[in-house]
Design an enzyme around this catalytic site. Structure first.
Site, PDB file in Angstrom:
ATOM      1  N   GLU A  37       0.878  -1.176   0.313  1.00 30.52           N
ATOM      2  CA  GLU A  37      -0.135   0.667   0.116  1.00 30.52           C
ATOM      3  C   GLU A  37       0.783   1.263   0.186  1.00 30.52           C
ATOM      4  O   GLU A  37       1.871   1.144   0.446  1.00 30.52           O
ATOM      5  CB  GLU A  37      -0.508   0.387   0.853  1.00 30.52           C
ATOM      6  CG  GLU A  37      -2.092   0.884   1.184  1.00 30.52           C
ATOM      7  CD  GLU A  37      -2.780   0.916   2.395  1.00 30.52           C
ATOM      8  OE1 GLU A  37      -3.622   1.899   3.293  1.00 30.52           O
ATOM      9  OE2 GLU A  37      -3.032  -0.735   2.774  1.00 30.52           O
ATOM     10  N   ASP A  39      -0.204   4.885   0.907  1.00 29.30           N
ATOM     11  CA  ASP A  39      -1.277   5.825   1.400  1.00 29.30           C
ATOM     12  C   ASP A  39      -0.064   7.615   1.449  1.00 29.30           C
ATOM     13  O   ASP A  39       0.683   7.657   1.719  1.00 29.30           O
ATOM     14  CB  ASP A  39      -0.668   5.777   2.976  1.00 29.30           C
ATOM     15  CG  ASP A  39      -1.593   4.555   3.108  1.00 29.30           C
ATOM     16  OD1 ASP A  39      -2.568   4.223   2.229  1.00 29.30           O
ATOM     17  OD2 ASP A  39      -1.512   4.124   4.500  1.00 29.30           O
ATOM     18  N   GLU A  41      -3.333  10.181   3.161  1.00 28.12           N
ATOM     19  CA  GLU A  41      -4.303  10.521   3.919  1.00 28.12           C
ATOM     20  C   GLU A  41      -4.330  11.713   4.245  1.00 28.12           C
ATOM     21  O   GLU A  41      -2.666  12.339   5.083  1.00 28.12           O
ATOM     22  CB  GLU A  41      -4.349   9.916   5.349  1.00 28.12           C
ATOM     23  CG  GLU A  41      -4.019   8.257   4.583  1.00 28.12           C
ATOM     24  CD  GLU A  41      -4.425   6.967   5.895  1.00 28.12           C
ATOM     25  OE1 GLU A  41      -4.943   5.914   5.441  1.00 28.12           O
ATOM     26  OE2 GLU A  41      -3.160   6.908   6.978  1.00 28.12           O
TER      27      GLU A  41
END
Length: 221
Positions: A37, A39, A41
């Site tokens: 993953e 990310d 955010e």
């Protein structure tokens, strides 16, 4: 669509006003417990306080590679571009075309790198008030709902995954298959990191009992 390596970007306008406890995301991920993953955010905050851009990289389900940034603009008043470049040599994260983070492939010194699992693009907005704002001390105030983030201009330039080895001819000749940032981009990266980086796992000696991860000595992350 699943893909192995490429460049993806989107324009976003984040939740305005009191967004404390909300997490707005744009990320790449494979599936399963041992997933990879990448990310981005965006951690909301109370009115008048800045958003924090939280970045992380998972490899085979393991993360612990967090870096956090303030932004040099208000991300709630207009659309801004956010992009992820992922190739066999490096992962680079950009904001409005400026690189803010690079994670290089350091498999040669035993550092895992996400290069075997195909990923998809995801985006979401969710309740992260257990940790997102001031370490979870500030919770969502539901009287400010609905919490709305806007997305537009989603673009991909990727190598679609059709099975083992199916993308090698694609990424080998693609523009985003670059070994490193160019000279101008390296200067931009240093400017961002000097002025807006607020947390770097590679500087958190106490967390790792003064035994920083191996990649921390290899590159500016």
């Amino acid at each position: 669509m699943e893909f192995l390596f490429g460049s993806v970007d989107i324009s976003m306008k984040l939740v305005p006003g009191n967004s404390a406890g909300t997490v707005t995301t744009f990320y790449l991920s494979s599936t399963g417990e041992g997933h990879d993953e990448i990310d981005m955010e965006f951690l909301g905050n109370v009115s008048g306080e800045p958003y924090i851009l939280h970045t992380n990289i998972y490899v085979n389900g393991s993360a612990d590679k967090e870096q956090q940034f303030y932004l040099w603009f208000d991300p709630t008043t207009d659309f801004h571009n956010y992009s992820i470049l992922w190739n066999p040599q490096q992962i680079a994260i950009f904001v409005d075309g400026l690189p803010i983070r690079v994670f290089a492939n350091n498999e040669n010194i035993g550092v895992p790198y996400p290069n075997e699992q195909a990923m998809r693009v995801f985006s979401s907005i969710w309740n992260g008030d257990q940790w997102a704002t001031q370490g979870g001390r500030v919770k969502i105030d539901w009287s400010y709902s609905p919490f709305v983030a806007s997305y537009m201009n989603f673009n991909t330039d990727v190598c679609e995954w059709n099975g083992n080895g199916s993308t090698s001819q694609c990424w080998a000749t693609n523009w985003w298959n670059q070994n490193s940032l160019n000279y101008a981009q390296q200067g931009q990266l240093q400017w961002v990191r000097s002025n807006y980086l607020i947390y770097d796992y590679c500087k958190d000696y106490a967390r790792f009992n003064y035994q920083l991860p191996a990649e921390c000595s290899q590159q500016p992350q």
